[in-house]
Motif scaffolding. Structure first.
Motif, PDB file in Angstrom:
ATOM      1  N   UNK A 107     -38.345  36.147  48.719  1.00 32.54           N
ATOM      2  CA  UNK A 107     -38.831  37.494  49.201  1.00 32.54           C
ATOM      3  C   UNK A 107     -38.196  38.738  48.746  1.00 32.54           C
ATOM      4  N   UNK A 108     -36.992  38.699  49.013  1.00 31.31           N
ATOM      5  CA  UNK A 108     -36.253  40.093  48.555  1.00 31.31           C
ATOM      6  C   UNK A 108     -36.274  40.525  47.130  1.00 31.31           C
ATOM      7  N   UNK A 109     -36.602  39.629  46.417  1.00 27.89           N
ATOM      8  CA  UNK A 109     -37.013  39.864  44.852  1.00 27.89           C
ATOM      9  C   UNK A 109     -38.097  40.132  44.595  1.00 27.89           C
ATOM     10  N   UNK A 110     -39.165  40.074  45.245  1.00 28.67           N
ATOM     11  CA  UNK A 110     -40.576  40.053  44.745  1.00 28.67           C
ATOM     12  C   UNK A 110     -41.025  40.985  46.203  1.00 28.67           C
ATOM     13  N   UNK A 111     -40.596  41.755  46.819  1.00 29.89           N
ATOM     14  CA  UNK A 111     -41.003  42.749  47.915  1.00 29.89           C
ATOM     15  C   UNK A 111     -40.284  44.056  47.772  1.00 29.89           C
ATOM     16  N   UNK A 114     -42.214  49.593  51.633  1.00 30.42           N
ATOM     17  CA  UNK A 114     -43.510  49.766  51.967  1.00 30.42           C
ATOM     18  C   UNK A 114     -44.417  48.967  51.655  1.00 30.42           C
ATOM     19  N   UNK A 115     -43.957  47.349  51.269  1.00 29.72           N
ATOM     20  CA  UNK A 115     -44.698  46.462  51.100  1.00 29.72           C
ATOM     21  C   UNK A 115     -44.700  45.695  52.653  1.00 29.72           C
ATOM     22  N   UNK A 116     -45.717  44.840  52.784  1.00 35.61           N
ATOM     23  CA  UNK A 116     -45.793  44.120  53.874  1.00 35.61           C
ATOM     24  C   UNK A 116     -45.785  42.364  53.675  1.00 35.61           C
ATOM     25  N   UNK A 117     -45.114  41.694  54.412  1.00 34.90           N
ATOM     26  CA  UNK A 117     -44.955  40.378  54.276  1.00 34.90           C
ATOM     27  C   UNK A 117     -46.139  39.848  55.369  1.00 34.90           C
ATOM     28  N   UNK A 142     -36.759  44.205  57.060  1.00 34.07           N
ATOM     29  CA  UNK A 142     -37.186  45.428  57.859  1.00 34.07           C
ATOM     30  C   UNK A 142     -36.315  46.474  57.528  1.00 34.07           C
ATOM     31  N   UNK A 143     -34.901  46.567  57.195  1.00 35.35           N
ATOM     32  CA  UNK A 143     -33.936  47.389  56.870  1.00 35.35           C
ATOM     33  C   UNK A 143     -34.229  48.002  55.697  1.00 35.35           C
ATOM     34  N   UNK A 144     -34.981  47.276  54.732  1.00 39.45           N
ATOM     35  CA  UNK A 144     -35.400  47.904  53.520  1.00 39.45           C
ATOM     36  C   UNK A 144     -36.709  48.525  53.444  1.00 39.45           C
ATOM     37  N   UNK A 145     -37.315  48.400  54.795  1.00 40.11           N
ATOM     38  CA  UNK A 145     -38.509  49.280  54.747  1.00 40.11           C
ATOM     39  C   UNK A 145     -39.797  48.254  54.480  1.00 40.11           C
ATOM     40  N   UNK A 146     -39.677  46.837  54.735  1.00 41.96           N
ATOM     41  CA  UNK A 146     -40.652  45.940  54.330  1.00 41.96           C
ATOM     42  C   UNK A 146     -41.270  45.600  55.931  1.00 41.96           C
ATOM     43  N   UNK A 147     -42.298  45.804  55.950  1.00 44.07           N
ATOM     44  CA  UNK A 147     -42.851  45.140  57.317  1.00 44.07           C
ATOM     45  C   UNK A 147     -43.389  43.876  57.551  1.00 44.07           C
ATOM     46  N   UNK A 162     -60.542  34.253  60.358  1.00 40.49           N
ATOM     47  CA  UNK A 162     -61.093  35.674  60.538  1.00 40.49           C
ATOM     48  C   UNK A 162     -59.735  36.465  60.819  1.00 40.49           C
ATOM     49  N   UNK A 163     -58.832  36.198  61.734  1.00 40.40           N
ATOM     50  CA  UNK A 163     -57.517  36.742  62.019  1.00 40.40           C
ATOM     51  C   UNK A 163     -56.707  37.086  60.538  1.00 40.40           C
ATOM     52  N   UNK A 164     -56.648  36.215  59.633  1.00 39.79           N
ATOM     53  CA  UNK A 164     -56.068  36.223  58.461  1.00 39.79           C
ATOM     54  C   UNK A 164     -56.776  37.410  57.659  1.00 39.79           C
ATOM     55  N   UNK A 165     -58.095  37.386  57.544  1.00 38.55           N
ATOM     56  CA  UNK A 165     -58.898  38.226  56.786  1.00 38.55           C
ATOM     57  C   UNK A 165     -58.481  39.782  57.155  1.00 38.55           C
ATOM     58  N   UNK A 166     -58.416  39.863  58.625  1.00 37.09           N
ATOM     59  CA  UNK A 166     -58.360  41.112  59.381  1.00 37.09           C
ATOM     60  C   UNK A 166     -56.837  41.601  58.987  1.00 37.09           C
ATOM     61  N   UNK A 167     -55.780  40.564  58.936  1.00 36.88           N
ATOM     62  CA  UNK A 167     -54.625  41.179  58.724  1.00 36.88           C
ATOM     63  C   UNK A 167     -54.030  41.608  57.457  1.00 36.88           C
ATOM     64  N   UNK A 168     -54.753  41.180  56.419  1.00 39.30           N
ATOM     65  CA  UNK A 168     -54.598  41.494  55.192  1.00 39.30           C
ATOM     66  C   UNK A 168     -55.113  43.035  55.026  1.00 39.30           C
ATOM     67  N   UNK A 169     -54.042  43.781  54.409  1.00 41.95           N
ATOM     68  CA  UNK A 169     -54.364  45.246  54.240  1.00 41.95           C
ATOM     69  C   UNK A 169     -53.691  45.741  52.860  1.00 41.95           C
ATOM     70  N   UNK A 170     -53.958  47.011  52.757  1.00 41.62           N
ATOM     71  CA  UNK A 170     -53.388  47.474  51.371  1.00 41.62           C
ATOM     72  C   UNK A 170     -51.864  47.197  51.008  1.00 41.62           C
ATOM     73  N   UNK A 171     -51.200  47.038  51.967  1.00 40.38           N
ATOM     74  CA  UNK A 171     -49.744  46.952  52.076  1.00 40.38           C
ATOM     75  C   UNK A 171     -49.352  45.512  51.754  1.00 40.38           C
ATOM     76  N   UNK A 172     -50.255  44.441  52.188  1.00 41.00           N
ATOM     77  CA  UNK A 172     -49.802  43.186  52.064  1.00 41.00           C
ATOM     78  C   UNK A 172     -49.621  42.702  50.472  1.00 41.00           C
ATOM     79  N   UNK A 173     -48.187  42.294  50.244  1.00 41.69           N
ATOM     80  CA  UNK A 173     -47.681  42.175  49.025  1.00 41.69           C
ATOM     81  C   UNK A 173     -47.484  40.544  48.855  1.00 41.69           C
TER      82      UNK A 173
END
Length: 432
Positions: A107-111, A114-117, A142-147, A162-173
């Motif tokens: 996780x920490x190496x690929x985020x 500003x990214x979101x998990x 969270x301390x590194x600004x990853x939501x 449906x909820x997964x589709x709605x949860x995906x946004x531009x920040x989703x990495x």
């Protein structure tokens, strides 16, 4: 021979009533065990084929010290893992201390800040809560600004598309998919289900990294997450793929860029996979991997036996006695702390190492409630060995796994039942 075998169980504290009840359950499992053996045979051949294709030699077993430059055994082992898990590359190192470390590393190496998990399968395993920052901790994402965002499974355990589709946004990495149930009583995900979820996510945004926490699931099926599109498959060597011999370690197998990022995070920018001495553990890594399909099958037989036995006694079990299996963990809900404690104490009493120790709940690092763990193991904390654990919190469920051999897994389940009978949690009359 039958009489001599019964005498051995009696010497180990198993009553005739408990042994007879267990054997009645076993009589109905011959077909299930045959299926497990067939999967083990397939996976054993797959591992051998990978080792042969990668030209594993005696020199690969020797290892290095210091910087570990040009470590033939280490590099070849990573080729073997990549082949088995259908990945472009793999990182398999003793410097990865456990499954949580492997997942945190991926996780920490690929985020990046500003990214979101996103977790589309509900709450992650307890020890990842501090990695993510759900519970405050030093050095969290969270301390590194990853939501972080989470979508819970539907009540029947299926994906809430449906909820997964709605949860995906531009920040989703990156999307993290936990295959096993953790300390929950939800169903474990099959590799086929994981593939369906990955295809759905990639259909929304192909650039999203899909990572699968594969802990406890390796070699339970004939396919792995890399076969169904996972960008990273992550696990621990003191679980299934270490075969009970690996003394430490973890792996990340997947896309070359993802693995390279992890290697630079594990060691240092500019060094990556080139350094990291194998320190004399390669022989156990190779031999453990070779044995892992059959060791996993032994643990799986224990889980199926436990499911059928405790289901017959009226306890809720996940999976149930007839469901298909996708990991080695068996959850049994007792509804009381006393049931969880008695079960774990029975498992500990069946151990070859520290059988005389009585486990008690304690404030274990990384968990938000007291946890009890039964683990008399040759490798400390190895959960491919006979073990059981659970949080002392509602619904008071215990999670059983492991058993390097089927006879040891069987003994563990019988000792757990014997402990429950001794504490009055299971009435002797129910065994008739």
């Amino acid at each position: 021979m039958k009489k001599a075998l019964e005498e051995q169980y009696l010497k180990l504290g198993i009553s005739e009533a408990v042994l007879s009840f267990g054997n009645k359950i076993l009589a109905s499992l011959e077909g299930r065990f045959r299926q497990i053996d067939e999967i083990a045979e397939y996976n054993q051949l797959k591992v051998i084929h990978a080792m042969q294709d990668c030209k594993v030699s005696e020199a690969c077993l020797l290892g290095t010290t210091g910087y570990g430059y040009n470590d033939l055994g280490r590099d070849t082992l990573e080729m073997v893992y990549a082949k088995i898990f259908h990945a472009e590359d793999a990182l398999v190192r003793p410097q990865i201390t456990c499954g949580t470390h492997a997942l945190a590393l991926a996780l920490m190496s690929n985020l990046r800040p500003g990214d979101e998990l996103l977790s589309p399968v509900g709450k992650p395993y307890d020890t990842l809560e501090e990695v993510i920052g759900i519970r405050e901790s030093k050095g969290s994402l969270k301390e590194y600004g990853i939501s972080y965002k989470q979508v819970d499974l539907l009540p029947d355990g299926s994906f809430h598309y449906e909820a997964i589709r709605n949860a995906v946004c531009d920040k989703t990495r990156l999307v993290t998919i936990q295959r096993s149930k953790g300390y929950q009583t939800r169903p474990t995900l099959s590799v086929k289900q994981i593939g369906e979820l990955i295809r759905f996510i990639k259909g929304i945004r192909p650039d999203i990294i899909c990572m699968v926490d594969n802990c406890y699931g390796e070699f339970v099926e004939t396919i792995e997450p890399g076969d169904v599109g996972a960008d990273m498959t992550v696990g621990s060597l003191i679980k299934n793929p270490g075969g009970g011999l690996a003394p430490i370690g973890g792996y990340i197998a997947g896309k070359r860029e993802c693995v390279e990022n992890a290697a630079y995070r594990l060691t240092s920018p500019g060094l990556g996979k080139e350094v990291g001495a194998s320190l004399g553990v390669l022989s156990s890594f190779y031999q453990g991997l070779f044995l892992s399909p059959t060791v996993t099958a032994n643990a799986l037989k224990g889980a199926v036996f436990a499911a059928n036995l405790f289901e017959r006694l009226g306890f809720p079990v996940v999976p149930n006695g007839t469901e298909s299996r996708h990991d080695i963990i068996q959850a049994v809900t007792f509804g009381s702390p006393e049931g969880v404690i008695a079960f774990c104490q029975g498992i500990q009493a069946a151990a070859s190492v520290d059988s005389f120790v009585t486990p008690e709940p304690w404030d274990m690092p990384g968990y938000d409630s007291q946890v009890i763990m039964a683990a008399g193991a040759f490798v400390s904390g190895s959960s491919i060995e006979l073990s059981a654990d659970g949080p002392i919190a509602p619904p008071y469920a215990v999670y059983f796994q492991g058993g390097l051999t089927w006879p040891h897994a069987k003994l563990g389940i019988l000792k757990a039942l014997q402990s429950l009978v001794a504490k009055g949690i299971v009435a002797k009359e129910t065994l008739a």
